[in-house]
Every structure is written in C-alpha cells, then in structure tokens.
Write an enzyme that holds these catalytic residues in place. Structure first.
Site, mmCIF file in Angstrom:
data_model
loop_
_atom_site.group_PDB
_atom_site.id
_atom_site.type_symbol
_atom_site.label_atom_id
_atom_site.label_comp_id
_atom_site.label_asym_id
_atom_site.label_seq_id
_atom_site.Cartn_x
_atom_site.Cartn_y
_atom_site.Cartn_z
ATOM 1 N N ARG A 244 -18.486 -6.133 18.176
ATOM 2 C CA ARG A 244 -18.413 -5.041 18.993
ATOM 3 C C ARG A 244 -18.963 -5.522 20.466
ATOM 4 O O ARG A 244 -20.168 -6.017 20.275
ATOM 5 C CB ARG A 244 -19.118 -3.830 18.364
ATOM 6 C CG ARG A 244 -19.486 -2.702 19.281
ATOM 7 C CD ARG A 244 -19.848 -1.456 18.975
ATOM 8 N NE ARG A 244 -19.013 -0.763 18.270
ATOM 9 C CZ ARG A 244 -19.095 0.543 17.971
ATOM 10 N NH1 ARG A 244 -20.139 1.239 18.409
ATOM 11 N NH2 ARG A 244 -18.189 1.182 17.191
ATOM 12 N N HIS B 1 -10.314 0.245 20.314
ATOM 13 C CA HIS B 1 -11.196 0.438 19.191
ATOM 14 C C HIS B 1 -10.144 0.636 18.044
ATOM 15 O O HIS B 1 -10.194 1.712 17.409
ATOM 16 C CB HIS B 1 -11.788 1.650 19.316
ATOM 17 C CG HIS B 1 -12.974 2.017 18.525
ATOM 18 N ND1 HIS B 1 -13.431 0.993 17.553
ATOM 19 C CD2 HIS B 1 -13.984 3.140 18.399
ATOM 20 C CE1 HIS B 1 -14.461 1.579 16.740
ATOM 21 N NE2 HIS B 1 -14.878 2.509 17.336
ATOM 22 N N ASP C 15 -13.475 12.627 22.916
ATOM 23 C CA ASP C 15 -14.360 11.574 22.915
ATOM 24 C C ASP C 15 -15.406 11.687 24.062
ATOM 25 O O ASP C 15 -15.173 12.566 24.941
ATOM 26 C CB ASP C 15 -13.775 10.082 23.154
ATOM 27 C CG ASP C 15 -14.567 8.979 22.752
ATOM 28 O OD1 ASP C 15 -15.743 9.141 22.427
ATOM 29 O OD2 ASP C 15 -14.266 7.922 23.098
ATOM 30 N N ARG D 245 -13.927 5.628 8.171
ATOM 31 C CA ARG D 245 -13.988 4.333 8.542
ATOM 32 C C ARG D 245 -14.306 3.401 7.595
ATOM 33 O O ARG D 245 -13.790 2.017 7.698
ATOM 34 C CB ARG D 245 -15.028 4.401 9.664
ATOM 35 C CG ARG D 245 -15.115 5.311 10.874
ATOM 36 C CD ARG D 245 -13.860 5.277 11.890
ATOM 37 N NE ARG D 245 -14.016 3.773 12.213
ATOM 38 C CZ ARG D 245 -14.943 3.193 13.035
ATOM 39 N NH1 ARG D 245 -15.936 4.092 13.712
ATOM 40 N NH2 ARG D 245 -14.929 1.922 13.404
ATOM 41 N N GLN E 52 -10.774 2.174 14.474
ATOM 42 C CA GLN E 52 -11.095 3.417 14.492
ATOM 43 C C GLN E 52 -9.707 4.387 14.234
ATOM 44 O O GLN E 52 -9.795 5.374 13.671
ATOM 45 C CB GLN E 52 -11.668 3.886 15.828
ATOM 46 C CG GLN E 52 -11.973 5.673 16.128
ATOM 47 C CD GLN E 52 -12.937 6.196 15.286
ATOM 48 O OE1 GLN E 52 -13.912 5.933 15.210
ATOM 49 N NE2 GLN E 52 -12.602 7.341 14.693
HETATM 50 N N1 NVA Z 1 -15.513 5.724 23.829
HETATM 51 C C1 NVA Z 1 -16.671 5.283 23.163
HETATM 52 C C2 NVA Z 1 -16.416 5.383 21.710
HETATM 53 C C3 NVA Z 1 -17.654 5.466 20.751
HETATM 54 C C4 NVA Z 1 -17.293 5.142 19.436
HETATM 55 C C5 NVA Z 1 -17.567 4.526 23.614
HETATM 56 O O1 NVA Z 1 -17.196 3.244 24.015
HETATM 57 O O2 NVA Z 1 -18.977 4.481 23.981
HETATM 58 N N1 CP Z 2 -16.856 5.941 15.913
HETATM 59 C C1 CP Z 2 -17.476 4.964 15.946
HETATM 60 O O1 CP Z 2 -17.221 3.942 16.520
HETATM 61 O O2 CP Z 2 -18.888 5.133 15.891
HETATM 62 P P1 CP Z 2 -20.233 4.148 16.110
HETATM 63 O O3 CP Z 2 -20.365 3.804 17.675
HETATM 64 O O4 CP Z 2 -21.396 4.706 15.529
HETATM 65 O O5 CP Z 2 -19.796 2.826 15.147
#
Ligand code: NVA
Ligand code: CP
Length: 333
Positions: free
Chosen positions: A106, A133, A229, A315, A136
């Site tokens: 990540r 992502h 989101d 998830r 997800q």
């Molecule tokens: N768009 C958000 C998703 C978090 C799971 C981010 O990248 O922070």
């Molecule tokens: N939805 C998601 O990816 O959550 P986290 O950022 O907590 O992993």
C-alpha cells in the site's frame, strides 16, 4: 481457473470470468469461516505486508486472511523498513521475493507496485495506490451480490471525488461485470478521460454503460447503489480541503440524495468516513469550515440502507480469496 503465480495489481489486468471466480471463491471462504471449517491451505508459506500509508481494514484483512490460511505474516511500515529511504523498490522487491511467497503493497504511485511485481519474482498484491484500490472492489461487489442476489445490470453511482483510487477501480469493476457506472461529480472531479474511454469499451462488451453526470438528481435517479468516499485521499495535501469542500459539498450523500434512488437502494463506502465529529480530522474540519459531516450525512451512514460494515467484513473474505488464488496450486477444495 488457474491464477497461481499472478499478481493482483489492478482489475484491468483481470478478465470478467477471473473476477467472478474470485467473488465465488470469496463467498466460499466466508461460509467456511462462518461454519468454523479450518482452511489452512497455505501452511508453510509467508507473506509480507508493506504499508507506506495508514490502514485499518486492509492491513487487518491481509493479516487475518493470511493466518486463517496457515501462513506466516510480516507487517512492515515506512518507518521500520529501508524501503524508499535507503533501498530502491527494485532492490527491496528482489530481497523480499527471496524470503516471501507473496508481497502486499500500500502506498503511492501505481508504478511502484507494478515495479515491485516486475522485480519480486513472486505475486504482488495492490493494497491501495494513488490510482487504484482493486481489493476493495471485490468486497464491494460481493456485498452488492449478497444484498440483491445479483449485480449485472444494476446501476451504481459514485458521488464526490470521482477521480480518486476508489472511483477509478469502481468504474473498472463495473465495466468488467456489466454494472452501469455513473460518476456524479463536478467536471473538475470526473475520472481521467483515457481511463473513461477504456472503461466505456469494456462496459459496452459487457452490456453496461459509463456516464459522467454533474446533476445530482439526474445521476442518482433509479440507482441501486450509492457509493462515496472521503474528499481528500491519503497522500494529498491538507491545503486541498478548502477547495474540495467547496466543490464537493453539493455531492454529499444525504437523505434527499437517497430519496432519488430506488426505494431498496443501498449505501456503500470503503471507509474510513467523516460522518460525525468523532475523529480528529473531522473536528479540525468542523473548527475550520463549520461542517459537522462531510461526504455522507450521519443519518444515511447509520440507516438501514447502509451496508458499510458488511462491506468492511467482506474485505477479509475477498482478500483471502485473492491470496489463495494467486499463491496456491489452484486445487479445488
Ligand atoms: N480514497 C481513499 C481510500 C481509503 C481507503 C484514500 O486513498 O485515502
Ligand atoms: N477501505 C480501506 O482500504 O480501509 P483502510 O484504509 O482502513 O485499509
């Protein structure tokens, strides 16, 4: 379906059939977990989880999925590894690929996770980049399928920052699975034109559509799924909040928005979410801009239509399916 040895970097790399296979596998793993049936199918294998950004759901899902499959799991964050500061991605990948059977990453640019996969020699899983992502999406579609019994031909509307990683990946998965996708946002926040074009072609082949609409009522009418989101994603500058609040406030998911959708529509959100003042950032935003809730109102978040915690649980089951499919010899169980 043989996915052994494959990386899971973005859904554009996977066929509709492969995505459907992963969804079926996820449902089977979920059932086994619920029934307490052990499934330590990957005993003796090890996975490393690299996190350059924070996480609750993705990290915990990879850890629990790995443990349930009988694997060893190592977690490394940016502060406690050499990656990036003292060692290049290519070198890190080649080292970790000698020690582990799989690598989760990540972090920032999609190129980083693609490079890891290029050099590691073992499957690499994208746990979120600036652009995509993909894990997800499997949880999202599984949640839709569990709720409605199907997903093909349904209409999903993403409201808000429609060019972020989650919106991009939703557009791809909808196109691949024949779900009508609508990005409901101001023009500035529409997804990148080249990705839209690519998804339109894929959607057409699967009998669905991709639409970009700025008018909320027009976009949401007859929707089955309303998705949003946060307005400023991880890695983006804090200074963007003022502009995003100005641009995206009309795109908040609230009771009025939900009333335009189908009566039995559901609300989804990848989480974390700013729907009340019980977070540090939420409080700071309130003090600065006077907003008590942002991308979704608290009454929608807490409503019967909201399936966000089913989605969060999924998830883990879907990530388990990805790890199993890519690291096992594909034997059925
Ligand atoms: N768009 C958000 C998703 C978090 C799971 C981010 O990248 O922070
Ligand atoms: N939805 C998601 O990816 O959550 P986290 O950022 O907590 O992993």
């Amino acid at each position: 379906m043989k996915l052994q040895g494959r990386s899971f970097l973005k859904l554009l790399d996977y066929s509709s059939e492969e995505i459907e296979y992963l969804l079926d596998l996820s449902a089977r793993f979920k059932q086994m977990k619920k029934e307490g049936v052990p499934h330590r199918f990957l005993e003796g294998k090890n996975i490393v989880l690299l996190f350059e950004k924070t996480s609750t759901r993705t990290r915990c899902s990879f850890e629990v999925a790995g443990h349930d499959l009988g694997m060893g799991v190592t977690y490394l964050d940016a502060a406690s590894s050499q990656m990036g500061h003292k060692e290049s991605i290519a070198d890190t990948a080649r080292v970790l690929g000698r020690i582990y059977d799989g690598i989760e990453y990540r972090g920032y640019g999609q190129k980083i996770v693609e490079d890891l996969a290029k050099y590691a020699g073992v499957p690499v899983f994208n746990g979120l980049t600036d652009e995509f992502h993909p894990t997800q999406m499997l949880a999202d579609v599984l949640t839709i399928k569990e709720h409605f019994g199907d997903y093909r031909g349904r209409k999903l509307v993403f409201m808000g920052d429609a060019r972020n990683n989650v919106a991009n990946s939703l557009m791809v998965v909808c196109a691949k699975l024949g779900i009508h996708f609508v990005a409901c946002a101001p023009k500035q926040n529409f997804p990148e034109a080249s990705l839209v074009e690519e998804c339109e072609k894929i959607a057409k082949a699967n009998g669905s559509t991709v639409s970009l609409i700025s008018d909320v009522k027009e976009a949401v009418t007859d929707a089955d799924v309303i998705y949003t989101d946060i307005w400023v994603s991880m890695g983006e500058a804090k200074e963007l909040w003022a502009e995003r609040i100005r641009l995206l406030s009309p795109y908040q998911v609230n009771k009025e928005v939900m009333s335009y959708a189908k009566k039995d529509a559901i609300f989804l959100h990848c989480l974390p979410s700013f729907h009340d003042l019980n977070t540090t950032v939420g409080k700071q935003i309130y003090e600065k801009f006077g907003l008590k809730e942002m991308e979704v109102s608290d009454d929608v978040f807490e409503s019967e239509q909201s399936k966000v915690f089913d989605e969060a649980e999924n998830r883990m089951h879907t990530i388990k399916a990805v790890i199993y499919a890519c690291l096992s010899d594909g034997k059925d169980f």
